[in-house]
Structures are given as structure tokens and as C-alpha cells.
Design an enzyme around this catalytic site. Sequence first.
Site, PDB file in Angstrom:
ATOM      1  CG  HIS A  19      -1.942   1.057   1.289  1.00 26.12           C
ATOM      2  ND1 HIS A  19      -3.131   0.921   1.993  1.00 26.12           N
ATOM      3  CD2 HIS A  19      -1.974   2.305   0.750  1.00 26.12           C
ATOM      4  CE1 HIS A  19      -3.820   2.049   1.883  1.00 26.12           C
ATOM      5  NE2 HIS A  19      -3.139   2.904   1.135  1.00 26.12           N
ATOM      6  CG  HIS A  21      -1.398   6.168  -2.492  1.00 27.75           C
ATOM      7  ND1 HIS A  21      -2.544   5.984  -3.228  1.00 27.75           N
ATOM      8  CD2 HIS A  21      -1.663   5.690  -1.253  1.00 27.75           C
ATOM      9  CE1 HIS A  21      -3.477   5.427  -2.459  1.00 27.75           C
ATOM     10  NE2 HIS A  21      -2.962   5.236  -1.252  1.00 27.75           N
ATOM     11  CG  HIS A 199      -7.699   3.362  -0.275  1.00 21.39           C
ATOM     12  ND1 HIS A 199      -7.018   2.788  -1.301  1.00 21.39           N
ATOM     13  CD2 HIS A 199      -6.799   4.153   0.387  1.00 21.39           C
ATOM     14  CE1 HIS A 199      -5.754   3.211  -1.280  1.00 21.39           C
ATOM     15  NE2 HIS A 199      -5.604   4.039  -0.257  1.00 21.39           N
ATOM     16  CD  GLU A 202      -7.584   6.541   4.598  1.00 24.92           C
ATOM     17  OE1 GLU A 202      -8.132   6.539   3.480  1.00 24.92           O
ATOM     18  OE2 GLU A 202      -6.464   7.078   4.818  1.00 24.92           O
ATOM     19  CG  ASP A 280      -1.658   5.642   2.800  1.00 31.09           C
ATOM     20  OD1 ASP A 280      -1.927   5.412   1.617  1.00 31.09           O
ATOM     21  OD2 ASP A 280      -2.497   6.113   3.596  1.00 31.09           O
ATOM     22  CG  ASP A 281      -0.097   8.929   0.567  1.00 28.58           C
ATOM     23  OD1 ASP A 281      -0.029   8.916  -0.673  1.00 28.58           O
ATOM     24  OD2 ASP A 281      -1.094   8.523   1.205  1.00 28.58           O
TER      25      ASP A 281
HETATM   26  N1  ADE Z   1      -4.639   8.749  -1.890  1.00 34.82           N
HETATM   27  C1  ADE Z   1      -3.396   8.763  -1.407  1.00 34.82           C
HETATM   28  N2  ADE Z   1      -3.398   8.362  -0.133  1.00 34.82           N
HETATM   29  C2  ADE Z   1      -4.669   8.058   0.202  1.00 34.82           C
HETATM   30  C3  ADE Z   1      -5.301   7.582   1.369  1.00 34.82           C
HETATM   31  N3  ADE Z   1      -4.651   7.324   2.487  1.00 34.82           N
HETATM   32  N4  ADE Z   1      -6.639   7.411   1.344  1.00 34.82           N
HETATM   33  C4  ADE Z   1      -7.313   7.685   0.233  1.00 34.82           C
HETATM   34  N5  ADE Z   1      -6.769   8.130  -0.888  1.00 34.82           N
HETATM   35  C5  ADE Z   1      -5.447   8.317  -0.906  1.00 34.82           C
HETATM   36 ZN    ZN Z   2      -3.769   4.733   0.552  1.00 31.97          ZN
END
Ligand code: ADE
Ligand code: ZN
Length: 343
Positions: A19, A21, A199, A202, A280-281
Amino acid sequence: MPDATIDAFIAGLPKAELHLHIEGSLEPEAMFAIGKRNKVTLPFKSVDEVRAAYAFSRLQDFLDIYYAGAQVLLHEQDFFDLGIAYFRRAAADNVRHAEIFFDPQTHTDRGVPFAVVADGLLRAMAVAERDLGVSSKLILCFLRHLDEDAAFATLRMAEPYVDRIAGVGLDSSEVGHPPSKFAGVFKAAGERGLHLTAHAGEEGPPAYVYEALDLLKVGRIDHGNRALEDDVLTRRLVAEGKTLTVCPLSNLKLCVVHDMVQHPLKRMLDLGLKATINSDDPAYFGGYVNDNFRAVAHGLGLTRADFATLARNSFTGSWLGAAEISKNLAALDAYIEGGGVSG
Ligand code: ADE
Ligand code: ZN
């Protein structure tokens, strides 16, 4: 007793990341450097000002900045640079395999051709495999705040690349955009032989996780935290062995949890859920995958055995073929049997 050597154990642990991005791995320094060479003006004066803006109280706060940052990406080389920087960082964390999301609509809606995005990322993936020994797969994410027709148009753009894309996902603003909105395009993607993930849970309710399972027919759930609010759903996820791609530092930064000591990851493992740890990011949430491992080691007191389970789940939950999964599990077993010391 706390394990004083847990950080070293985590550092050497072979793992997969499921996971991530790729646009969320754009570090502020790279954002400025690429912005400068492309003559794209950012709404920030300095790297420090960018970092100072990374204080979020919900998902949408982050998404607004994340989409703004991605505007600097215009050329194939930009996407290559973005990708290879992530793979170098992942390799340093002993990530052996990564399944990376990309958001084509963020780029095609600005006039950047799908091929420019895909070619740059695929070239980075090939170099990562050759030079770093990190294998990878690409996941095309549909933006859920846009409509299903736009998702279908993106799937059509992906057609020349369909043999180089492993699956599709669903991301962006969750609440108000339930998985049911995308049932048709997920059906089409499944019929095209693509893996499916989304997703869900969350920020959105357990009902969205049910929809992802029943209407989108996903094999994995990205995040899934709120599934724990529903015992029947939790038992179903356990029984079906669904992989959850959990992102602890993301959850903290986006106020999905308010303190790492309250993170549900330990509970997920105790319930028998097939959880994994992911970043994630990472450029926005303060850490790559090993930072996430360390955060839960210290916040939740997870043990070496827990981390071995999490790493095992990351390989068995991946979309690698059986032979590649076995090879990665053999490396993991050798590491554990060797006492957690890199050979
Ligand atoms: N796009 C990038 N990170 C995300 C996240 N945590 N939840 C939803 N969309 C995303
Ligand atoms: Zn994500």
C-alpha cells in the site's frame, strides 16, 4: 520486557509493501527540484513551508496538498525519478517486493498522457528490479471523488498497458463515495484479468467494507480499520483470509487514530486478521515502511513473532505467483531461523 534490538530486527526483516501511492512518495525537495525544471510554480515558498503545511486533521486536508504537489509531474523522466527514488528508499528498508498505486486521473486531467505516466513508472520498476533486486507491480487507482464514467475512460486508456498493470484500486475522498459507485468498472477490470483492491474503512463505515467485498469483489482491503466496529464483518475477513493493508503513520497523521498506543494493529493480529504494515504516502506522513514498523513496535509493544507474521502476510497477500512467494518466504524463514541477523 521491551526488546532493545527490535529496530535492528525490523531493519533486516525481508518484507513486501502493498500500500504505497507513488505520488505520495514525492518528497518536498523533489517537488521543488522537479517544479523548477518544469517551471511549475508551487503554492509554497520553501521546502520548510511545505513541511509545515503537513498538519492534517482528516483525509481531505491531506488530499488537497497531495494533488497540488503532483502538479509538478509532467514528463516521463519526472515519473521515472519519482519511482526510482521510492525504490531506493524501499530497498534500504529491505523491501523485496512493492505493489505501488498510481493515480492516472491526477495527471491525465492536466493533459499529461497516460503513456507518459506509465512509461516513466515502468522504467523505474525495471531498473529497481535489475539494480536493487526489488520486484514490483503497478496498481491503477481510480479516484472515487470522480464519477464512474471517468473511471471507465481511464480503464480504456490503460488498455495498451493491461499486461503490465497488475490490478486496480480505489482511492481519494472516501466518505460520500461508496464502493457501489464503481461496481461496473471493477467488474470490467476483473473480466480483463486484473486483480482488485479498494480503500475501505479508513474514514468510511463498515458498510463500505461490505460493499468492497460484495460489489467490487476485492481480494484485499486497503486500510480496513473501521471493519473492527462490526464483529460479523471482522469474522468474515478472518474466515476469508482477506489481507488488510494497514498504514499506521498515515492513520496517526490523518487522525484516524489519535495515539499510536491506540492503533488497532495488535487487535487485528490477535483476532486473526491478515494485517500488513505499509507506508501509504511516506513523504507526507513522516516515514517509510520501517518507520511504520518501528512506530508500532514502540507504540504497541509488538514482538519479533508479530513482525514475522506481518512480513509473512505481506508476501502471501501480494499478487506475486506461487514460486516467487515461496522464494521470498524462504528468505524470511532463513532470516528468522538465523536469529534475525542479515546473512
Ligand atoms: N490517496 C493517497 N493516499 C490516500 C489515502 N490514504 N486514502 C485515500 N486516498 C489516498
Ligand atoms: Zn492509501
